[in-house]
Design a protein around this motif. Structure first.
Motif, short mmCIF file in Angstrom:
data_model
loop_
_atom_site.label_atom_id
_atom_site.label_comp_id
_atom_site.label_asym_id
_atom_site.label_seq_id
_atom_site.Cartn_x
_atom_site.Cartn_y
_atom_site.Cartn_z
N ARG A 33 0.81 -1.07 0.46
CA ARG A 33 -0.06 -0.15 -0.42
C ARG A 33 0.92 1.28 0.09
O ARG A 33 0.20 2.48 -0.60
CB ARG A 33 -1.00 -0.34 1.41
CG ARG A 33 -2.29 -1.24 0.90
CD ARG A 33 -3.26 -1.20 2.63
NE ARG A 33 -4.02 -1.86 1.71
CZ ARG A 33 -4.44 -2.97 3.17
NH1 ARG A 33 -4.25 -2.60 4.12
NH2 ARG A 33 -5.77 -3.87 2.62
N TYR A 34 1.92 1.41 0.19
CA TYR A 34 2.89 2.18 0.52
C TYR A 34 3.22 2.69 -0.68
O TYR A 34 3.90 4.06 -0.92
CB TYR A 34 3.95 2.27 1.84
CG TYR A 34 5.40 3.32 1.93
CD1 TYR A 34 4.27 4.02 2.36
CD2 TYR A 34 6.16 3.10 1.92
CE1 TYR A 34 5.06 5.71 3.23
CE2 TYR A 34 7.21 3.82 1.88
CZ TYR A 34 6.56 5.18 2.99
OH TYR A 34 7.17 6.36 3.55
N GLU A 36 1.56 2.24 -3.48
CA GLU A 36 0.89 3.01 -4.34
C GLU A 36 0.65 3.96 -3.69
O GLU A 36 0.47 5.05 -5.09
CB GLU A 36 -0.73 1.86 -3.99
CG GLU A 36 -0.52 0.70 -4.25
CD GLU A 36 -1.77 0.15 -4.32
OE1 GLU A 36 -2.23 -0.01 -3.29
OE2 GLU A 36 -1.58 -1.22 -4.33
N LEU A 37 1.27 4.56 -2.62
CA LEU A 37 1.17 5.93 -2.62
C LEU A 37 1.93 7.69 -3.69
O LEU A 37 2.29 8.14 -3.70
CB LEU A 37 0.94 6.30 -1.16
CG LEU A 37 0.54 5.80 -0.31
CD1 LEU A 37 0.67 6.29 1.20
CD2 LEU A 37 -0.95 6.29 -0.11
#
Length: 87
Positions: A33-34, A36-37
């Motif tokens: 998820r990191y 994707e940021l």
């Protein structure tokens, strides 16, 4: 691979300091998820059977990719050397 600890440091503490752990365990973000940021593709492997498919999907993409594979923090390798003690 993410074991939520400083693996080799924890292995040393287990082996040479009778499992007295100090500062070896970490709380990490989900790296998929990191990623994707920052515009990369993020993949999270829930089971070892998924690794091949996830790697193939990441390689097919046109953007950078991060694959997070959680591993058991208790599956630590053996330290290659004994710690050096000063004094």
């Amino acid at each position: 691979m993410n074991n939520n600890c400083w693996g080799m440091e924890k292995a040393y503490q287990r082996r040479f300091y009778r499992e007295r752990y100090i500062g070896a365990d970490l709380g990490n973000p989900r790296y998929d998820r990191y990623a994707e940021l920052f515009g990369a593709r993020g993949y999270y492997v829930e089971h070892p059977d998924q690794i091949g498919d996830v790697v193939r999907a990441a390689l097919r993409g046109a953007t950078p990719a991060v694959i997070e594979i959680p591993v058991d923090p208790d599956e630590l390798g053996e330290p290659p050397t004994q710690p050096r003690r000063e004094g």
